[in-house]
Scaffold this active site. Structure first.
Site, short mmCIF file in Angstrom:
data_model
loop_
_atom_site.label_atom_id
_atom_site.label_comp_id
_atom_site.label_asym_id
_atom_site.label_seq_id
_atom_site.Cartn_x
_atom_site.Cartn_y
_atom_site.Cartn_z
N CYS A 130 -6.80 -5.43 8.27
CA CYS A 130 -6.94 -4.00 8.53
C CYS A 130 -7.97 -3.68 9.62
O CYS A 130 -8.35 -2.53 9.79
CB CYS A 130 -7.31 -3.27 7.24
SG CYS A 130 -6.08 -3.50 5.94
N LYS A 203 -9.71 2.13 -3.04
CA LYS A 203 -8.52 1.31 -2.85
C LYS A 203 -8.82 -0.10 -3.33
O LYS A 203 -9.67 -0.80 -2.77
CB LYS A 203 -8.10 1.31 -1.38
CG LYS A 203 -6.84 0.51 -1.10
CD LYS A 203 -6.48 0.59 0.38
CE LYS A 203 -5.22 -0.20 0.69
NZ LYS A 203 -4.88 -0.14 2.13
N GLU A 241 -18.21 4.46 -3.73
CA GLU A 241 -17.30 4.56 -2.59
C GLU A 241 -16.92 6.02 -2.33
O GLU A 241 -16.94 6.49 -1.19
CB GLU A 241 -16.03 3.75 -2.87
CG GLU A 241 -16.20 2.25 -2.74
CD GLU A 241 -16.14 1.78 -1.29
OE1 GLU A 241 -16.01 2.63 -0.38
OE2 GLU A 241 -16.23 0.56 -1.07
N LYS A 256 -6.08 4.40 -5.34
CA LYS A 256 -4.90 3.57 -5.12
C LYS A 256 -5.18 2.18 -5.67
O LYS A 256 -6.20 1.58 -5.30
CB LYS A 256 -4.59 3.49 -3.62
CG LYS A 256 -3.39 2.62 -3.28
CD LYS A 256 -3.19 2.54 -1.77
CE LYS A 256 -1.98 1.68 -1.43
NZ LYS A 256 -1.77 1.55 0.02
N SER A 282 3.91 0.75 -4.41
CA SER A 282 5.21 0.07 -4.35
C SER A 282 5.51 -0.76 -5.57
O SER A 282 6.64 -0.76 -6.09
CB SER A 282 5.27 -0.79 -3.09
OG SER A 282 4.26 -1.80 -3.10
N TYR A 321 6.98 7.00 -4.12
CA TYR A 321 8.32 6.70 -3.61
C TYR A 321 9.38 7.35 -4.48
O TYR A 321 10.56 7.36 -4.10
CB TYR A 321 8.51 5.18 -3.56
CG TYR A 321 7.48 4.50 -2.69
CD1 TYR A 321 7.61 4.46 -1.31
CD2 TYR A 321 6.32 3.92 -3.24
CE1 TYR A 321 6.65 3.87 -0.50
CE2 TYR A 321 5.35 3.33 -2.45
CZ TYR A 321 5.52 3.30 -1.07
OH TYR A 321 4.56 2.72 -0.28
#
Length: 333
Positions: A130, A203, A241, A256, A282, A321
């Site tokens: 990343c 995350k 965070e 997430k 996902s 999704y």
């Protein structure tokens, strides 16, 4: 007082009664639908590990966006799969990048539809990390260190290019230290002080991302992301965070994944007053789809319960999704 004077079932006697006293209601305005865009012509390829989710080329994208708008979903989250990759993710921040081109088209078709741009380099780097990487060999094996401060400049360039293309919200997902501060400063300097940052504040280095790695072609070529994504065992660290991102200028906070981190969603909701986003990722999607295809579960009931649980835990917004499915069920209801 207690039974028999108190009877909790009195408020569950009918559909109308249950609807009237329902504490948590899922609304179509809570949803964001992710889209994967790629180069080529006539591309609408189903992602094998994510049934019902596709790669779209720019010429097939409109039909998907038309359906999203018709369902009343207010926002999309764009991920791009580029033609070429390099060590610094150049395709992520060039003016004619795939996310930038898709953003321009969507805003031309539907100016009111919110475009959220995922701001990361993993889809665009040849190493799959990343940020910028310093590589070295040990006993013939390639290793690498993700360089934090050097990566911030590239991530800021990416965010600014996305805002120039018309993105309504910048969603940085890279988990570099100081990324919100750097991107906020870059956006403001470029004249985009009105563009909010939806920060992937919390995350985790999660096993639930597997199908996404196929969808975005973003698996790391060496090592893993545990030096910059969070340890799934840690909850107090999530507060640190999130607090850092608040102080650096984040407008929205995200957790997430969602399903295994409901406690973290609730903790952030109790501690901060910014809008809170849950990403139904996902792996969570694919598990439900796989079980439903086997006939083991009622997909509609499971998805509605799952998304309602995320909202009950404290999420104001849900990236999922299942957004099109959920919106369709809401219209039926």
């Amino acid at each position: 007082m207690s039974f028999p004077i108190v009877r909790h079932r009195r408020l569950r006697q009918s559909t109308g009664m249950r609807n009237m006293v329902r504490e948590t209601v899922l609304n179509v305005n809570d949803l964001i639908m992710p889209i994967f865009v790629t180069y080529g012509q006539g591309v609408k390829n189903e992602i094998s590990s994510m049934p019902g989710i596709y790669h779209f080329s720019l010429d097939t994208l409109k039909a998907e966006v038309d359906e999203i708008v018709d369902l009343g979903i207010p926002a999309v989250l764009l991920f791009g799969i580029p033609e070429t990759k390099d060590s610094v993710g150049t395709s992520g921040f060039v003016e004619n990048g795939i996310v930038q081109e898709a953003t321009r088209l969507i805003k031309k078709w539907y100016p009111h539809l919110l475009v959220v741009a995922d701001t990361c380099l993993c889809e665009f780097t040849d190493h799959g990390h990343c940020g910028m990487v310093h590589t070295f060999e040990v006993d013939g094996q390639v290793h690498g260190d993700v360089m934090n401060d050097e990566s911030l400049e590239l991530l800021t360039k990416t965010a600014v290019s996305q805002a120039k293309a018309g993105a309504d919200i910048i969603a940085p997902s890279n988990m570099m230290d100081g990324f919100v501060q750097a991107i906020r400063a870059g956006l403001d300097e470029a004249g985009f002080e009105h563009v909010p940052i939806m920060s992937y504040s919390v995350k985790y280095a999660s096993a639930f991302y597997g199908p996404f790695r196929e969808a975005a072609d973003s698996a790391p070529q060496f090592g893993d992301r545990k030096t910059y994504q969070m340890d799934p065992a840690n909850a107090r660290e999530a507060l640190r965070e999130a607090e850092t991102d608040v102080l650096e200028g984040a407008d929205m906070l995200m957790v997430k994944p969602a399903l295994a981190y409901m406690d973290v969603i609730r903790t952030l909701k109790d501690q901060f007053d910014l809008p809170l986003v849950a990403y139904n990722v996902s792996g969570e999607y694919s598990m439900v789809k796989a079980a439903a295809q086997q006939g083991w579960i009622n997909e509609k009931a499971i998805v509605q319960e799952m998304l309602t649980g995320m909202k009950r835990a404290g999420a104001d917004i849900i990236i999922t999704y299942f957004a099109k499915d959920a919106a369709g069920w809401m219209q039926e209801r």
